[in-house]
Design an enzyme around this catalytic site. Structure first.
Site, short mmCIF file in Angstrom:
data_model
loop_
_atom_site.label_atom_id
_atom_site.label_comp_id
_atom_site.label_asym_id
_atom_site.label_seq_id
_atom_site.Cartn_x
_atom_site.Cartn_y
_atom_site.Cartn_z
N ILE A 49 0.87 -1.18 0.00
CA ILE A 49 0.00 0.00 0.00
C ILE A 49 0.90 1.23 0.00
O ILE A 49 1.73 1.39 0.89
CB ILE A 49 -0.91 0.01 1.24
CG1 ILE A 49 -1.81 -1.23 1.25
CG2 ILE A 49 -1.76 1.28 1.28
CD1 ILE A 49 -2.62 -1.39 2.52
N HIS A 50 0.74 2.08 -0.99
CA HIS A 50 1.64 3.23 -1.16
C HIS A 50 0.92 4.54 -0.80
O HIS A 50 -0.25 4.71 -1.11
CB HIS A 50 2.09 3.27 -2.62
CG HIS A 50 3.15 4.28 -2.90
ND1 HIS A 50 4.45 4.12 -2.47
CD2 HIS A 50 3.11 5.46 -3.57
CE1 HIS A 50 5.16 5.16 -2.86
NE2 HIS A 50 4.37 5.99 -3.53
#
Length: 480
Positions: A454-455
């Site tokens: 998850i960025h």
């Protein structure tokens, strides 16, 4: 009998400890009597009551050497995990206020911490329990009134208490322990990380190594960060005596084990954090034939939490070889209750239990340390993937991230099963809690690489680790 009934109604008021509709055999007063009202004991009693068992809990806390008392809930709720995390959060908020200026927030004047605003108290009812025989428990009220309870099964969940180094003159008279920390109404020198975080001058004396039992590379990063954060360390030092000066301050004398010289300094408060002792001394274990480990004083238990007496069980910190962690005590208590209610047969799995150290730079881990993996499998049979990364929130604030580090220990051959995972950085506990699920499913290094991150988060760096220690390459993360 009247006194017994009154106390049973008091148990009922705790919400889960009396089930009047159930018809019991005339042999015993209760199906289960639990001695100890901490996390494990309450979890076990609540679960058993919900499954239709008649349960009683006896809970009593001996005042600390400083007279500190608290109520139902045990160490975690009153003087352990919960207040510790709240104080840790208080310290983090102090750092966040300072960082806020870099993010454009206008902070009027200097920021200080109000300790009195944070602490709180608890009201409770209690009884002190001890064994009379394998089916009988003696209870004593705070005023000395006695009663006896009989039960088919007995569960001991009395936990442990902090130890004092009684061989050090002045240690008990002038020092405090973690039992007292959250009940004081003045500033003090203890629990180094969060106290430094709320603006106190704090020194930690360490006789050998930091965070014994944890991965020592990670422990070094934690203490390095704390030193940079403002906490002082007196390494390889052993306390010799504590004296109270006319001014009221405490003078501590210690021996530097490297130079062999005695040194001293003055402090407002001295906290002893030299381990915990199991609360077994006054339980009457010998009357029922319950075996203890003579070296540690803890109760010897089997995989099913049973002691040497078939109908007496022990859970939590009181048990030999068990992790001294609240979640394991809670889960073990619930599973034991289900087995005693004949509703399940599952045993507690004590392997790969995740945990977090809530130091200013949090450290969380699950599985084996690098040192343990080498001992079990051999250095040539493991591969260590690692990375130094910079959390996004550190960039604008221009905070040093040199101790933010990830380490994944795997088997070198086969499917490269993950043996251990270690993480220092913001919200480490939240990160590792999620990855811990993978350990229960046999996670491998390819599984990790195939996970989409998850960025922009710190957790995503775990899904990208590819540099091995063996390679000698620079493990610093660059770019996205």
């Amino acid at each position: 009998m009247a006194a017994s009934c009154r106390w049973r109604h008091r148990f009922k008021s705790f919400g889960c400890l009396h089930n009047p509709k159930r018809h019991l055999t005339s042999l015993y007063d209760y199906d289960i009597v639990v001695i100890g009202g901490g996390s494990g004991g309450l979890a076990c009693s609540k679960e058993a009551a919900q499954l239709g068992k008649k349960v009683a809990v006896l809970d009593y806390v001996e005042p600390s050497a400083k007279g500190t008392k608290w109520g139902l809930g045990g160490t975690c709720v009153n003087v352990g995990c919960i207040p510790k995390k709240l104080m840790h959060q208080a310290a983090l908020l102090g750092s966040a206020v300072k960082d806020g200026q870099k993010y454009g927030w206008k902070i009027p004047g200097p920021v200080s911490h109000d300790w009195i605003h944070v602490i709180r108290g608890v009201k409770y009812l209690n009884m002190k329990g001890s064994l009379v025989d394998e089916h009988t428990v003696r209870g004593v009220t705070p005023k000395g009134k006695e009663m006896q309870l009989t039960a088919r099964d007995i569960v001991i969940a009395t936990g442990g208490r902090p130890k004092y180094p009684t061989h050090v003159p002045g240690a008990v008279e002038y020092g405090i322990t973690s039992d007292d920390i959250f009940w004081l109404k003045h500033f003090f020198t203890l629990c180094a990380g969060f106290l430094t975080g709320v603006g106190l001058d704090t020194t930690v004396m360490v006789r050998s190594i930091g965070l014994r039992g944890f991965d020592q590379q990670m422990a070094g990063l934690v203490t390095d960060y704390m030193e940079a954060y403002g906490t002082k360390f007196a390494w390889k030092c052993v306390p010799k005596k504590v004296e109270k000066l006319p001014s009221g301050t405490l003078q501590v004398t210690w021996t530097d084990m490297l130079s062999k010289r005695d040194e001293c300094d003055t402090f407002d408060t001295v906290l002893w954090a030299v381990g915990r002792a199991p609360e077994t001394q006054h339980l009457g274990l010998e009357k029922a034939g319950v075996q203890i480990n003579q070296e540690t004083g803890k109760i010897v238990v089997g995989p099913d939490e049973a002691t040497s007496v078939p109908n007496i069980y022990a859970i939590g910190d009181i048990s030999q070889g068990r992790p001294e962690l609240t979640p394991t005590a809670i889960k073990a208590g619930k599973l034991l209750a289900r087995r005693l209610a004949r509703q399940a047969s599952e045993f507690m799995n004590y392997d790969n239990v995740p945990t977090t150290v809530f130091t200013p730079l949090e450290y969380s881990c699950v599985g084996l340390s690098e040192q343990e993996a080498e001992l079990r499998h051999g250095k040539d049979a493991i591969e260590v993937f690692h990375a130094f990364y910079k959390p996004l929130e550190f960039t604008v604030a221009e905070r040093d991230a040199s101790q933010c580090y990830i380490k994944v220990v795997c088997l070198r051959g086969g499917d490269q099963r993950i043996l251990g995972m270690h993480f220092t950085g913001p919200n480490a506990g939240e990160v590792t809690q999620g990855f811990a699920l993978g350990f229960q499913c046999g996670a491998t290094y390819p599984h990790l690489l195939n996970t989409v991150g998850i960025h922009p988060t710190s957790a995503e760096e775990l899904t990208k680790v590819h540099i091995t220690k063996r390679s000698g390459l620079d493990a610093t993360v660059t770019g996205c």
